[in-house]
Motif scaffolding. Sequence first.
Motif, mmCIF file in Angstrom:
data_model
loop_
_atom_site.group_PDB
_atom_site.id
_atom_site.type_symbol
_atom_site.label_atom_id
_atom_site.label_comp_id
_atom_site.label_asym_id
_atom_site.label_seq_id
_atom_site.Cartn_x
_atom_site.Cartn_y
_atom_site.Cartn_z
ATOM 1 N N ASP A 123 0.841 -1.190 -0.023
ATOM 2 C CA ASP A 123 -0.055 0.066 -0.125
ATOM 3 C C ASP A 123 0.888 1.156 -0.018
ATOM 4 O O ASP A 123 0.493 2.372 -0.540
ATOM 5 N N LEU A 124 1.991 1.235 0.575
ATOM 6 C CA LEU A 124 2.874 2.160 0.798
ATOM 7 C C LEU A 124 4.409 2.145 0.828
ATOM 8 O O LEU A 124 4.842 1.005 1.409
ATOM 9 N N LEU A 125 5.022 2.776 0.168
ATOM 10 C CA LEU A 125 6.619 2.944 0.227
ATOM 11 C C LEU A 125 7.071 4.004 0.428
ATOM 12 O O LEU A 125 6.798 5.040 0.105
ATOM 13 N N PHE A 126 7.829 3.917 1.553
ATOM 14 C CA PHE A 126 8.835 5.125 2.093
ATOM 15 C C PHE A 126 10.070 5.096 1.286
ATOM 16 O O PHE A 126 10.772 3.861 1.284
ATOM 17 N N ILE A 127 10.454 6.258 0.872
ATOM 18 C CA ILE A 127 12.034 6.266 0.316
ATOM 19 C C ILE A 127 12.730 7.158 1.548
ATOM 20 O O ILE A 127 12.478 8.463 1.828
ATOM 21 N N GLU A 128 13.545 6.655 2.529
ATOM 22 C CA GLU A 128 14.352 7.253 3.169
ATOM 23 C C GLU A 128 15.515 7.931 2.714
ATOM 24 O O GLU A 128 16.656 7.117 2.373
ATOM 25 N N ASN A 129 15.667 9.185 2.106
ATOM 26 C CA ASN A 129 16.854 9.689 1.208
ATOM 27 C C ASN A 129 18.000 9.722 2.104
ATOM 28 O O ASN A 129 17.939 9.635 3.370
ATOM 29 N N VAL A 130 19.215 10.049 1.503
ATOM 30 C CA VAL A 130 20.380 10.431 2.155
ATOM 31 C C VAL A 130 20.442 11.638 3.068
ATOM 32 O O VAL A 130 19.580 12.700 2.386
ATOM 33 N N GLY A 131 20.830 11.611 4.308
ATOM 34 C CA GLY A 131 20.594 12.743 4.719
ATOM 35 C C GLY A 131 21.354 13.928 4.174
ATOM 36 O O GLY A 131 22.534 14.120 4.410
ATOM 37 N N ASN A 132 20.674 15.013 3.798
ATOM 38 C CA ASN A 132 21.312 16.114 3.181
ATOM 39 C C ASN A 132 20.194 16.843 2.723
ATOM 40 O O ASN A 132 19.153 16.572 2.181
ATOM 41 N N LEU A 133 20.570 18.448 2.882
ATOM 42 C CA LEU A 133 19.349 19.245 2.629
ATOM 43 C C LEU A 133 19.582 19.953 1.042
ATOM 44 O O LEU A 133 18.868 20.796 0.996
ATOM 45 N N VAL A 134 20.683 19.646 0.453
ATOM 46 C CA VAL A 134 20.699 20.291 -0.683
ATOM 47 C C VAL A 134 20.422 19.465 -2.041
ATOM 48 O O VAL A 134 19.252 19.577 -2.418
#
Length: 229
Positions: A123-134
């Motif tokens: 139902d749901l897929l999370f994508i935890e991105n690389v820690g980075n605000l740019v």
Amino acid sequence: MNEESGPVQQPHRVLHLHERVLGRNQELATLNRRLFHDTGVAVINVLSAPGSGKTALLERTLADLKGDVRAAVIVGDLATDNDARRLSRSGAPIVQITTGTLCHLEASMIARACEELDLASLDLLFIENVGNLVCPASFDLGESLRVVLTAVTEGEDKPLKYPTLFKTANIALVTKIELADACGFDRVALRKNIGEIAPQAEIIELSARTGCGLAVWYTRVRGLIHAHA
Ligand code: MG
Ligand code: ZN
């Protein structure tokens, strides 16, 4: 030395390369989005600086939604599979992407990671991105919702310093809210800064530790799933 040649051309070449990379990424993101639509899975791209609590929030979310939401996580890190191992305890399918020196996830990586998942059963897929605000701000992954986290321990000016990311977010989660008083956090100032930079973003204050604010977050997640079923 002629100032028209040599080093001054370098930025142009870099710019063109950057545009090509982003153009190709956009094409692949569109394919991902079509795949997610066809398989009926809601996809949330989770972005923040390192240490804002992305993994903690996802751990708690997977545990609390277990039973009525079939969720999986694709998690990106420069190195280690520590976060994947933490998230695996939930029993949900977890795919770790180790990016090496690359400080963001790209649509092509998500397409490859999805080959390891049975999307139709989710139902749901999370994508935890690389820690980075740019640079994660510039890379569409095909997600249906983009969430940026900022922890109270980071102060109030992250939206002002990293406006691009906040401008592209649908939701801004203010995390570790249980620490607000202890670290002298000014919630009015952060709300004002987000409102100025990213008026489109809904602000939700929460704590993955105490559970405060999670009900609102889960309502948004369930709403998104419902819209994509
Ligand atoms: Mg993490
Ligand atoms: Zn990057």
